[in-house]
Design an enzyme around this catalytic site. Sequence first.
Site: not given
Length: 263
Positions: A86, A196, A65
């Site tokens: 991502k 997030m 990642d």
Amino acid sequence: MCRAAILIFFSMSSAPAKPANLPTPPVSIKPIGKVYLIGAGPGAADLITVRGARLLAQADVVLHDALVTEEMLELCPQAVKISVGKRSGQRSTAQQVINERLIECAHQYRLVVRLKGGDPMLFGRADEELRALDSHDIPYEIVPGITAALAAASSAQRPLTKRGVARSVSLFTSSTAPDEPSEFIMPNGDTLVQYMGGREAAATAQRLLSLGYARTTPVVVVENCSRDNERILDLELGTLEQGLAQCSGPVLVMIGEALAGRD
């Protein structure tokens, strides 16, 4: 005539017999490799599990990642490294492309590692990758990692649960896939942890205030959890409503009375 016939017959019968039902030579088929979905933990290289570090040191290829640190990748100097990053709100590798790369690598390498930030089974799109592996009969194993909620609570030294105050925790994200409805319903829980949450902080605060949460509800924000540039902010829900424009790294937002400071 008879003698010639006998000689011909003798010549034919003395030819070596052709063996019957010979086994077919085996076809050389390259075995399919095994894929390990490994949780890298919250960021610091020494917070990966012992099993995860051991498999990294044995890996032939590592698909990692964007949030995986360079220090973490130093644990696998022998491996081919492929970034399949991502990041919310940023240009990133499409999930379908990641699935295809995993399948290609499994046919090319013996030990394949898919290295994911945090824990693979929480907001890590593991289901999509496991379905892709299942559809091609590729063996896999999952190695858990420390998820950001637990690491952030430890960094801030604020338990997510507290006797008599908080006995439930809800982990959520308001990020949605392009084909999902944008309407979002806040989860229930004594302590709320938003992954997030940087871009969505103001909207989250507004939703909670509209549901009757007090503006003084404690909020702890952890940016770049467990890294050298980690930052911890002690706020209130009314302040969170103004957003987190000062945060540019990965952000975790923890909300609830259990997060109040110890006097």
